[in-house]
Design an enzyme around this catalytic site. Sequence first.
Site, PDB file in Angstrom:
ATOM      1  N   CYS A 151      14.575   9.921  51.251  1.00  0.00           N
ATOM      2  CA  CYS A 151      13.770   9.518  51.792  1.00  0.00           C
ATOM      3  C   CYS A 151      14.046  10.524  52.975  1.00  0.00           C
ATOM      4  CB  CYS A 151      14.372   7.537  52.507  1.00  0.00           C
ATOM      5  SG  CYS A 151      12.062   7.387  52.906  1.00  0.00           S
TER       6      CYS A 151
ATOM      7  N   CYS B  30      13.397   0.474  61.966  1.00  0.00           N
ATOM      8  CA  CYS B  30      12.105   0.335  63.283  1.00  0.00           C
ATOM      9  C   CYS B  30      11.225  -0.707  62.955  1.00  0.00           C
ATOM     10  CB  CYS B  30      11.576   1.659  63.961  1.00  0.00           C
ATOM     11  SG  CYS B  30      13.150   2.841  64.240  1.00  0.00           S
TER      12      CYS B  30
ATOM     13  N   ASP C 108      21.391  -8.475  42.605  1.00  0.00           N
ATOM     14  CA  ASP C 108      21.262  -6.906  43.513  1.00  0.00           C
ATOM     15  C   ASP C 108      20.202  -6.337  44.279  1.00  0.00           C
ATOM     16  OD1 ASP C 108      22.191  -6.580  46.802  1.00  0.00           O
ATOM     17  OD2 ASP C 108      23.241  -5.349  45.730  1.00  0.00           O
TER      18      ASP C 108
ATOM     19  N   CYS D 152       5.073   2.125  50.857  1.00  0.00           N
ATOM     20  CA  CYS D 152       6.531   2.107  50.437  1.00  0.00           C
ATOM     21  C   CYS D 152       7.156   1.032  50.064  1.00  0.00           C
ATOM     22  CB  CYS D 152       7.633   2.525  52.294  1.00  0.00           C
ATOM     23  SG  CYS D 152       9.680   1.866  51.847  1.00  0.00           S
TER      24      CYS D 152
HETATM   25  S1  SF4 Z   1      10.879   7.319  50.026  1.00  0.00           S
HETATM   26 FE1  SF4 Z   1      11.109   6.482  51.224  1.00  0.00          FE
HETATM   27  S2  SF4 Z   1       9.344   5.954  51.668  1.00  0.00           S
HETATM   28 FE2  SF4 Z   1       9.173   6.509  49.966  1.00  0.00          FE
HETATM   29  S3  SF4 Z   1       9.818   4.966  48.645  1.00  0.00           S
HETATM   30 FE3  SF4 Z   1      11.465   5.529  48.883  1.00  0.00          FE
HETATM   31  S4  SF4 Z   1      12.297   4.690  50.905  1.00  0.00           S
HETATM   32 FE4  SF4 Z   1       9.963   4.124  50.815  1.00  0.00          FE
END
Ligand code: SF4
Length: 522
Positions: free
Chosen positions: A417, A9, A379, A268
């Site tokens: 996550c 998003c 990658d 993040c």
């Molecule tokens: S847990 Fe989610 S917010 Fe935290 S680094 Fe990993 S992908 Fe990003």
Amino acid sequence: MPGEVKDECGVAAVYLPRPLKEYPFGGAAYYLCKMLVQMQNRGQVSAGITTFNPQRQQLIDTYKKRGMVSEVFATRIEGKARAILQRYAGNKGIGHVRYTTSGGDDEGSAQPFERHHGRKWKWFSFGFNGNIANFSELKKDLEDRQYHLVRNLDTEMIMHFLEKEQLGDKKKPMDKIFKNISNIFDGAYNMSYINAEGTVAAMRDPLGIRPMSYLISDDFVGAASETVALNKFAENGVKTMEPGEMLLVENDSVEVKRYAKSKKKAHCMFEWVYFANAASMIDERSVYQTRWRLGEELARQEYLKVNSDDWVVVPVPDTAKPAADAYAHTIGLPSMEGLIRNRYVGRTFIEGGDRMEKIREKFNLNKSVIKDKKVILVDDSIVRGNTSKALVEFLRKYGKVKELHMRVTCPPIRSPCFYGIDMSTIGELIANRHSSKEQLNRVGFLDLEQDAVDSIGKNIGVDSLRYMTLEGLVKSIGLDGGKKDLCLACLTGEYPTQWGETLRVKALERFERGLETTRTYE
Ligand code: SF4
């Protein structure tokens, strides 16, 4: 790895200070459409806008549909695009592109979410980027008070909490509303907001998990998840919105103010590694330069002797290209496009269910580069491993490579996550399927053992596999605060919020009892 993780998003907000007739047709609608196109990388399921126009009976009006921005706004059909944008013309507005990390894909789940009310300051619309980790707790709280969530979406829940903040006859200041909800929500929740009084706001959550930037100039004021969406409106002046800050346009006054304290930051890491547009700046750090440094770092960690003519570096397009170029440059090898991405496929339902078929639809092999070569494939990440496996099979079967080695700019992903990225169970992550129970329960800033990495490499089908180290990743992003300013939870299992930790424990329990489904948010 394209196709492995979906983006999550993007939000936008616009205020045009001069009379509407001085702007292109549609005014804010026109600019929002342009901004959303630039953030298409953050979500391809649906797009939408809400605009404000005091000359219109419908003071705020929302237009949203499933599909890419170009489809939703019919940008390739001039008359149709013009008609849509003119119908939603206004000086103020918000926009959203969506990928579903929770809830359905239907049009009703698309954003912005508008909530109609007879009183102007209670009639609002908003777009949201992130994920509320304590969704289950807050949902129960709503249900206990006889609410019903029609779509079971965190966006819907946010709407009810925003609405609750505006109960009664007394209008609350916007910063107070955001402060109050930040005391309730756990997770990532950047938002753009507009109401029928013409108040526009964009806010970044107090941890700053997702990015947000803004631009204030004489004839354009805007905020967006990514700087690329704002860069084209001014040479300079695009700024980072700090965690806990908001941009507020009220009665034609514009200010950036703090609505909540930011006790710590948790940006993040995946935004730099994979999600964000390479041309964006996130928290003053260039996404492209970070990816370049990740490639240099991978080269420094290289143990292979690669000094003959039959070696070539091949990026997995597009996100891994800067890292592959830097890796090759540092090591003294050519970086060549052995895989050419078909940019015109987009979202398609004709690609077939088979992963190999999807890969063949997305990529064309450039055999002139890879045939009979020792290929080092670079990658950005391996999440579930299914796409990597199919890609490796594709390169071996049809590309006739002599050897195939894989280098990955993100360390192994070991934890779900809960902040808006589509990887939500322990068992789906390939790093966990090749880890011992002891490794699985380990939390902290540790790299995966080499035997587990070798086992993943074998499963994917490469001759050797190396991941970026955690230290290398943190160094390459290069924030002043280092790892303490980053969210690295999916790599370390250390979550920056209380509910992240709660959900990790729950996810681990479910995994150990063989009860994992695809979602662990609830
Ligand atoms: S847990 Fe989610 S917010 Fe935290 S680094 Fe990993 S992908 Fe990003």
